[in-house]
Design a protein around this motif. Structure first.
Motif, PDB file in Angstrom:
ATOM      1  N   THR A 133       2.275   6.361   0.761  1.00 34.49           N
ATOM      2  CA  THR A 133       3.697   6.335   0.458  1.00 34.49           C
ATOM      3  C   THR A 133       3.932   5.400  -0.715  1.00 34.49           C
ATOM      4  N   VAL A 134       4.679   5.841  -1.706  1.00 34.51           N
ATOM      5  CA  VAL A 134       5.048   4.995  -2.839  1.00 34.51           C
ATOM      6  C   VAL A 134       6.556   4.833  -2.801  1.00 34.51           C
ATOM      7  N   LYS A 135       7.009   3.579  -2.785  1.00 31.53           N
ATOM      8  CA  LYS A 135       8.450   3.338  -2.697  1.00 31.53           C
ATOM      9  C   LYS A 135       8.828   2.077  -3.436  1.00 31.53           C
ATOM     10  N   LEU A 136      10.111   1.924  -3.661  1.00 29.76           N
ATOM     11  CA  LEU A 136      10.661   0.692  -4.218  1.00 29.76           C
ATOM     12  C   LEU A 136      11.153  -0.161  -3.066  1.00 29.76           C
ATOM     13  N   GLU A 137      10.866  -1.444  -3.145  1.00 27.33           N
ATOM     14  CA  GLU A 137      11.356  -2.366  -2.125  1.00 27.33           C
ATOM     15  C   GLU A 137      11.514  -3.739  -2.744  1.00 27.33           C
ATOM     16  N   THR A 138      12.150  -4.635  -2.013  1.00 25.77           N
ATOM     17  CA  THR A 138      12.329  -5.985  -2.531  1.00 25.77           C
ATOM     18  C   THR A 138      10.992  -6.719  -2.539  1.00 25.77           C
ATOM     19  N   ALA A 139      10.903  -7.718  -3.379  1.00 25.56           N
ATOM     20  CA  ALA A 139       9.688  -8.526  -3.447  1.00 25.56           C
ATOM     21  C   ALA A 139       9.409  -9.196  -2.107  1.00 25.56           C
ATOM     22  N   ASP A 140      10.446  -9.595  -1.397  1.00 30.61           N
ATOM     23  CA  ASP A 140      10.263 -10.217  -0.079  1.00 30.61           C
ATOM     24  C   ASP A 140       9.649  -9.242   0.923  1.00 30.61           C
ATOM     25  N   GLU A 141      10.075  -7.976   0.873  1.00 31.26           N
ATOM     26  CA  GLU A 141       9.486  -6.970   1.762  1.00 31.26           C
ATOM     27  C   GLU A 141       8.001  -6.793   1.449  1.00 31.26           C
ATOM     28  N   THR A 142       7.673  -6.756   0.163  1.00 31.03           N
ATOM     29  CA  THR A 142       6.274  -6.603  -0.228  1.00 31.03           C
ATOM     30  C   THR A 142       5.452  -7.796   0.236  1.00 31.03           C
ATOM     31  N   ARG A 143       5.972  -8.987   0.055  1.00 26.19           N
ATOM     32  CA  ARG A 143       5.253 -10.198   0.480  1.00 26.19           C
ATOM     33  C   ARG A 143       5.034 -10.234   1.988  1.00 26.19           C
ATOM     34  N   SER A 144       5.908  -9.584   2.751  1.00 26.88           N
ATOM     35  CA  SER A 144       5.763  -9.597   4.206  1.00 26.88           C
ATOM     36  C   SER A 144       4.669  -8.635   4.684  1.00 26.88           C
ATOM     37  N   ARG A 145       4.206  -7.750   3.814  1.00 23.77           N
ATOM     38  CA  ARG A 145       3.128  -6.824   4.155  1.00 23.77           C
ATOM     39  C   ARG A 145       1.777  -7.499   3.904  1.00 23.77           C
ATOM     40  N   GLU A 146       0.753  -6.980   4.578  1.00 23.64           N
ATOM     41  CA  GLU A 146      -0.600  -7.442   4.286  1.00 23.64           C
ATOM     42  C   GLU A 146      -1.195  -6.544   3.211  1.00 23.64           C
ATOM     43  N   PHE A 147      -2.085  -7.121   2.406  1.00 25.01           N
ATOM     44  CA  PHE A 147      -2.811  -6.331   1.423  1.00 25.01           C
ATOM     45  C   PHE A 147      -3.837  -5.497   2.163  1.00 25.01           C
ATOM     46  N   ALA A 148      -3.929  -4.223   1.855  1.00 28.47           N
ATOM     47  CA  ALA A 148      -4.830  -3.308   2.553  1.00 28.47           C
ATOM     48  C   ALA A 148      -6.020  -2.946   1.665  1.00 28.47           C
ATOM     49  N   ASP A 149      -7.122  -2.634   2.298  1.00 25.70           N
ATOM     50  CA  ASP A 149      -8.345  -2.241   1.605  1.00 25.70           C
ATOM     51  C   ASP A 149      -8.299  -0.739   1.332  1.00 25.70           C
ATOM     52  N   TYR A 150      -8.255  -0.366   0.063  1.00 22.90           N
ATOM     53  CA  TYR A 150      -8.139   1.046  -0.306  1.00 22.90           C
ATOM     54  C   TYR A 150      -9.254   1.889   0.315  1.00 22.90           C
ATOM     55  N   ILE A 151     -10.490   1.421   0.253  1.00 26.59           N
ATOM     56  CA  ILE A 151     -11.631   2.188   0.763  1.00 26.59           C
ATOM     57  C   ILE A 151     -11.444   2.492   2.253  1.00 26.59           C
ATOM     58  N   LYS A 152     -11.063   1.470   3.029  1.00 24.72           N
ATOM     59  CA  LYS A 152     -10.866   1.671   4.465  1.00 24.72           C
ATOM     60  C   LYS A 152      -9.687   2.591   4.739  1.00 24.72           C
ATOM     61  N   CYS A 153      -8.583   2.385   4.020  1.00 17.52           N
ATOM     62  CA  CYS A 153      -7.384   3.192   4.251  1.00 17.52           C
ATOM     63  C   CYS A 153      -7.592   4.641   3.855  1.00 17.52           C
ATOM     64  N   SER A 154      -8.246   4.873   2.724  1.00 15.27           N
ATOM     65  CA  SER A 154      -8.426   6.239   2.261  1.00 15.27           C
ATOM     66  C   SER A 154      -9.401   7.017   3.128  1.00 15.27           C
ATOM     67  N   SER A 155     -10.281   6.296   3.842  1.00 14.14           N
ATOM     68  CA  SER A 155     -11.234   6.977   4.733  1.00 14.14           C
ATOM     69  C   SER A 155     -10.774   6.970   6.183  1.00 14.14           C
ATOM     70  N   GLY A 156      -9.609   6.347   6.467  1.00 11.09           N
ATOM     71  CA  GLY A 156      -9.057   6.355   7.815  1.00 11.09           C
ATOM     72  C   GLY A 156      -9.609   5.268   8.730  1.00 11.09           C
ATOM     73  N   PHE A 157     -10.279   4.287   8.158  1.00  7.12           N
ATOM     74  CA  PHE A 157     -10.878   3.228   8.980  1.00  7.12           C
ATOM     75  C   PHE A 157     -10.130   1.902   8.883  1.00  7.12           C
ATOM     76  N   CYS A 158      -8.892   1.929   8.466  1.00  9.54           N
ATOM     77  CA  CYS A 158      -8.122   0.683   8.393  1.00  9.54           C
ATOM     78  C   CYS A 158      -7.599   0.341   9.788  1.00  9.54           C
ATOM     79  N   LYS A 159      -7.080  -0.862   9.900  1.00  4.33           N
ATOM     80  CA  LYS A 159      -6.557  -1.279  11.206  1.00  4.33           C
ATOM     81  C   LYS A 159      -5.230  -0.607  11.491  1.00  4.33           C
ATOM     82  N   ASN A 160      -4.894  -0.474  12.739  1.00  7.02           N
ATOM     83  CA  ASN A 160      -3.624   0.144  13.152  1.00  7.02           C
ATOM     84  C   ASN A 160      -2.547  -0.902  13.231  1.00  7.02           C
TER      85      ASN A 160
END
Length: 72
Positions: A45-72
């Motif tokens: 998903t690509v979206k616009l959000e406030t900088a505070d919303e972005t900071r509240s998210r964790e950085f995700a590992d592209y390799i894990k996410c794209s292969s479906g092995f990221c955390k839930n």
């Protein structure tokens, strides 16, 4: 595009809700915009959000996410 406040464009993993790529919309160049388009094509998903919303998210590992092995 001029916006008020601190707004970022973010590519988000649907499974873990972490962000793969984020950039302040005033500073996105053509290469970064191409990357966002590719993430959209891959199902992120690509979206616009406030900088505070972005900071509240964790950085995700592209390799894990794209292969479906990221955390839930």
């Amino acid at each position: 595009m001029r916006t008020e406040g601190k707004i970022s464009k973010v590519a988000i993993c649907e499974k873990c809700n972490g962000f793969i790529l984020a950039g302040h919309i005033d500073y996105i160049d053509k290469q970064t915009e191409k990357e966002f388009t590719e993430f959209t094509n891959e199902g992120f998903t690509v979206k616009l959000e406030t900088a505070d919303e972005t900071r509240s998210r964790e950085f995700a590992d592209y390799i894990k996410c794209s292969s479906g092995f990221c955390k839930n």
